[in-house]
Design a protein around this motif. Structure first.
Motif, mmCIF file in Angstrom:
data_model
loop_
_atom_site.group_PDB
_atom_site.id
_atom_site.type_symbol
_atom_site.label_atom_id
_atom_site.label_comp_id
_atom_site.label_asym_id
_atom_site.label_seq_id
_atom_site.Cartn_x
_atom_site.Cartn_y
_atom_site.Cartn_z
ATOM 1 N N SER A 50 -41.363 45.571 -62.646
ATOM 2 C CA SER A 50 -42.426 45.257 -61.677
ATOM 3 C C SER A 50 -41.918 45.392 -60.246
ATOM 4 O O SER A 50 -42.614 45.939 -59.380
ATOM 5 N N LEU A 51 -40.719 44.883 -60.004
ATOM 6 C CA LEU A 51 -40.133 44.970 -58.668
ATOM 7 C C LEU A 51 -39.918 46.424 -58.254
ATOM 8 O O LEU A 51 -40.247 46.803 -57.122
ATOM 9 N N LEU A 52 -39.400 47.240 -59.155
ATOM 10 C CA LEU A 52 -39.208 48.666 -58.843
ATOM 11 C C LEU A 52 -40.535 49.335 -58.520
ATOM 12 O O LEU A 52 -40.640 50.101 -57.548
ATOM 13 N N PHE A 53 -41.563 49.062 -59.321
ATOM 14 C CA PHE A 53 -42.872 49.660 -59.086
ATOM 15 C C PHE A 53 -43.462 49.198 -57.751
ATOM 16 O O PHE A 53 -44.002 50.003 -56.981
ATOM 17 N N LEU A 54 -43.353 47.911 -57.466
ATOM 18 C CA LEU A 54 -43.914 47.389 -56.213
ATOM 19 C C LEU A 54 -43.170 47.925 -54.995
ATOM 20 O O LEU A 54 -43.787 48.226 -53.971
ATOM 21 N N ARG A 58 -45.359 50.200 -52.461
ATOM 22 C CA ARG A 58 -45.510 49.682 -51.095
ATOM 23 C C ARG A 58 -44.617 50.424 -50.102
ATOM 24 O O ARG A 58 -44.656 50.142 -48.912
ATOM 25 N N ASN A 59 -43.792 51.314 -50.633
ATOM 26 C CA ASN A 59 -42.838 52.057 -49.804
ATOM 27 C C ASN A 59 -41.994 51.092 -48.965
ATOM 28 O O ASN A 59 -41.792 51.281 -47.767
ATOM 29 N N THR A 64 -39.438 41.775 -52.167
ATOM 30 C CA THR A 64 -38.940 40.880 -53.213
ATOM 31 C C THR A 64 -40.105 40.137 -53.844
ATOM 32 O O THR A 64 -41.153 39.957 -53.227
ATOM 33 N N LEU A 65 -39.900 39.722 -55.060
ATOM 34 C CA LEU A 65 -40.909 38.926 -55.752
ATOM 35 C C LEU A 65 -40.751 37.472 -55.326
ATOM 36 O O LEU A 65 -39.636 36.942 -55.295
ATOM 37 N N THR A 66 -41.857 36.838 -55.019
ATOM 38 C CA THR A 66 -41.813 35.434 -54.604
ATOM 39 C C THR A 66 -41.575 34.540 -55.817
ATOM 40 O O THR A 66 -41.825 34.942 -56.968
ATOM 41 N N LEU A 67 -41.140 33.340 -55.533
ATOM 42 C CA LEU A 67 -40.916 32.374 -56.608
ATOM 43 C C LEU A 67 -42.215 32.118 -57.367
ATOM 44 O O LEU A 67 -42.199 31.992 -58.599
#
Length: 117
Positions: A50-54, A58-59, A64-67
């Motif tokens: 998910s992080l890689l895709f986001l 979003r370029n 980072t993913l929030t808590l």
């Protein structure tokens, strides 16, 4: 990207694939690995992908993913795989230890994501 997070998540993916192949070919594994390790690994794998895709969509290579997002994913996995699916699908069993493993994995992901290289 944080090198430790990448190593941790890629290792999780490879280990998860290895365990799946062992189970598929009926190769005996210790009970703790057979029953719990994939539950621990899945959150890191899902969050990493998910992080890689986001970051890509979003370029923004620093995204980072929030808590709250991490906790949401852990919570949803807990509800779906430990309460909903066991009621309808014989393949799934209710195991409260899995819930602890989901959140432990999310915590480790969060800590590694926010650590500087």
């Amino acid at each position: 990207m944080n090198k430790k997070l990448s190593i941790y998540c890629i290792s999780s993916i490879l280990l998860g694939i290895t365990i799946y192949l062992f189970q598929y070919f009926n190769i005996s594994l210790p009970k703790i690995i057979n029953n719990y390790l994939n539950d621990f690994l899945i959150i890191a794998i899902v969050l990493y992908i998910s992080l890689l895709f986001l970051r890509w969509s979003r370029n923004n290579s620093n995204f980072t993913l929030t808590l709250s997002i991490i906790l949401y994913v852990c919570f949803m996995y807990s509800i779906l795989f430990e309460f909903v699916f066991p009621n309808y699908l014989a393949r799934y069993t209710k195991d409260y230890v899995d819930i602890i493993l989901y959140f432990a994995s999310g915590y480790i992901f969060y800590k590694l994501q926010n650590k500087l290289d």
